[in-house]
Design a protein around this motif. Structure first.
Motif, short mmCIF file in Angstrom:
data_model
loop_
_atom_site.label_atom_id
_atom_site.label_comp_id
_atom_site.label_asym_id
_atom_site.label_seq_id
_atom_site.Cartn_x
_atom_site.Cartn_y
_atom_site.Cartn_z
N PRO A 1 -6.52 -18.88 5.01
CA PRO A 1 -7.28 -20.12 6.04
C PRO A 1 -6.65 -21.33 6.14
CG PRO A 1 -8.36 -18.76 3.96
CD PRO A 1 -7.05 -18.59 3.47
N SER A 2 -6.66 -21.84 7.33
CA SER A 2 -5.98 -22.66 7.13
C SER A 2 -5.68 -24.13 6.43
CB SER A 2 -6.09 -23.38 8.98
OG SER A 2 -5.20 -24.46 9.38
N GLY A 3 -4.22 -24.34 5.71
CA GLY A 3 -4.12 -25.24 4.88
C GLY A 3 -4.20 -25.17 3.93
N TYR A 4 -4.62 -23.36 3.12
CA TYR A 4 -4.76 -22.87 1.58
C TYR A 4 -3.66 -22.66 1.55
CZ TYR A 4 -6.82 -20.97 -1.80
OH TYR A 4 -7.03 -20.58 -3.41
N VAL A 5 -3.35 -22.53 0.58
CA VAL A 5 -2.36 -22.27 -0.23
C VAL A 5 -2.26 -20.82 0.49
CG1 VAL A 5 -1.13 -21.14 -2.60
CG2 VAL A 5 -2.78 -22.71 -2.51
N SER A 6 -0.35 -20.24 0.21
CA SER A 6 -0.26 -19.71 1.36
C SER A 6 0.15 -17.94 0.01
CB SER A 6 1.05 -19.53 1.62
OG SER A 6 1.73 -20.37 2.78
N PRO A 7 -0.01 -16.75 0.49
CA PRO A 7 -0.28 -15.75 -0.08
C PRO A 7 1.15 -14.89 -0.54
CG PRO A 7 -0.45 -14.90 2.29
CD PRO A 7 -0.61 -16.37 2.28
N THR A 8 1.28 -14.51 -1.43
CA THR A 8 3.09 -13.71 -1.71
C THR A 8 2.80 -12.37 -2.15
OG1 THR A 8 3.35 -15.05 -4.11
CG2 THR A 8 4.02 -16.05 -2.33
N LYS A 9 1.27 -12.29 -2.55
CA LYS A 9 1.03 -11.12 -3.07
C LYS A 9 -0.17 -10.18 -1.99
CE LYS A 9 1.29 -12.31 -7.33
NZ LYS A 9 2.44 -11.19 -8.32
N ALA A 10 -0.19 -9.08 -1.46
CA ALA A 10 -1.14 -7.91 -0.71
C ALA A 10 -2.40 -9.09 -1.50
CB ALA A 10 -1.09 -7.05 -1.10
N ILE A 11 -2.78 -8.89 -2.86
CA ILE A 11 -3.93 -9.21 -3.44
C ILE A 11 -4.90 -10.59 -2.84
CG2 ILE A 11 -3.49 -10.06 -5.63
CD1 ILE A 11 -6.57 -8.33 -4.83
N HIS A 12 -3.59 -11.43 -2.80
CA HIS A 12 -4.10 -12.96 -2.78
C HIS A 12 -4.45 -12.93 -1.19
CE1 HIS A 12 -0.55 -14.28 -4.98
NE2 HIS A 12 -1.31 -14.34 -5.69
N VAL A 13 -4.44 -11.87 0.10
CA VAL A 13 -4.72 -11.89 0.98
C VAL A 13 -5.74 -11.25 1.28
CG1 VAL A 13 -4.05 -11.03 3.17
CG2 VAL A 13 -2.73 -11.35 2.39
N GLU A 14 -6.16 -10.57 0.59
CA GLU A 14 -7.69 -9.83 0.20
C GLU A 14 -8.29 -10.51 -0.67
OE1 GLU A 14 -9.25 -5.50 -1.83
OE2 GLU A 14 -8.37 -6.76 -2.18
N GLN A 15 -8.23 -11.59 -1.62
CA GLN A 15 -8.77 -12.29 -1.58
C GLN A 15 -9.14 -13.90 -0.96
OE1 GLN A 15 -6.71 -13.31 -5.11
NE2 GLN A 15 -7.66 -12.19 -6.57
#
Length: 335
Positions: free
Chosen positions: A152-166
């Protein structure tokens, strides 16, 4: 500063499929859908850059303002010729030195590149990612991928696939799983002026590297914190977890917020003045590259700790430490 919470989104989390199947990703992209893809920096939320309806889905899923431009991902230099009016000799030399890799160039676009992608600018940000899965994907499609970070815009960037899912699990159908990102922070973005290399976003390719590799050129870091950015990653408030953060000298911050329930993200060692279980160390080995790889995961993990305020220790302001400090500062309320 806008804060985010995803804890109540359990229904949506199950909707995105995590897979290594490139064929499934290609099929969705060709249909105009969005797909999360891995890169060496962070995971991106990708769509066919030549399909404006598909690009609009990126902005909608991220709740990203349309004035914030996107980066195009391509598989080779031949594809770059289709997108830009001219490729300066210096740009070719930089790509030869650092690409595929965490480097993005800001170049004069051809009309084939939509103004939606560039937020109305005449310049488009383009890079070749250094990830085998995504390079294979790019080789097998006939369009570039517009792909900002998959969060989501402004939030922490994902470095794992599970981060994207969350974060975005209910807003896309597929996450292409390429493992943990090896660099961990977004690419360096470069532009050019007469005799000058302009850094529009700090990243893994550092000012010191550029000055060493291109000694005949002046290297300048552009003003940041823009309300209407000319390149991705320039918004003043960015990369922020859901809890209030303050960045700077850790001793001064502890003194200032004494009496508040504190958590902390430290560079190489924990402090005795905050509960040990409320601290995350980025790089016990003291290496800035280790800290870069871990910083976004740390910002995400510390949210689950029982603290009211998160203190972010300023790292050595050199090399990739410049880029890490940039991300930590943008995540904080005192940026």
């Amino acid at each position: 500063m806008t804060k985010f919470s995803f804890k109540s989104n359990s229904l949506a989390l199950a909707l995105a499929k995590i897979t290594k199947n490139i064929d499934e990703a290609i099929e969705l992209l060709q249909k105009g859908e969005i797909v999360a893809i891995p890169t060496e920096t962070v995971y991106g939320l990708a769509a066919n850059a030549f399909d404006e309806d598909a690009v609009l889905k990126i902005f909608a899923a991220k709740n990203r303002p349309h004035f914030n431009p996107l980066i195009l991902h391509i598989g080779n230099l031949n594809q770059l010729q289709i997108l830009v009016e001219e490729l300066p000799t210096l740009a070719i030399e930089i790509l030869g030195k650092y690409s595929p890799g965490p480097i993005t160039l800001l170049l004069k676009k051809k009309p084939i590149v939509s103004d939606l992608v560039t937020a109305g600018s005449d310049y488009v940000a383009v890079r070749i990612p250094n990830h085998s899965l995504t390079l294979e994907l790019l080789k097998r499609i006939d369009f570039p991928l517009a792909a900002p970070s998959a969060n989501p815009s402004g939030y922490v960037s994902p470095t794992k696939a599970i981060h994207v899912e969350q974060q975005l699990g209910g807003k896309l159908q597929l996450i292409l799983d390429g493992g943990d990102c090896q660099v961990g922070i977004e690419s360096t973005i470069l532009g050019f002026d007469t005799g000058k290399i302009i850094i529009h976003r700090l990243g893994n390719v550092t000012p010191e590297q550029l000055m060493q590799d291109f000694p005949d050129w002046e290297v300048i870091i552009a003003n940041d914190g823009k309300e209407r950015p000319t390149a991705p990653g320039q918004l003043k408030s960015h990369y922020a977890p859901s809890k209030t953060c303050y960045w700077g000298n850790i001793t001064e911050l502890i003194e200032k917020y004494n009496g508040v329930k504190l958590g902390a993200i430290m560079f190489r060692a924990k402090t005795n003045y905050i509960a040990e279980d409320k601290q995350i160390v980025l790089a016990a080995d003291g290496k800035l590259k280790t800290a870069a790889k871990n910083v976004f995961t740390a910002l995400r993990d510390i949210e689950s700790m029982d603290c009211d305020i998160i203190l972010l220790e300023e790292l050595p302001n050199q090399g990739i430490g410049l880029a890490i400090n940039d991300r930590l500062k943008r995540a904080s309320s005192n940026n």
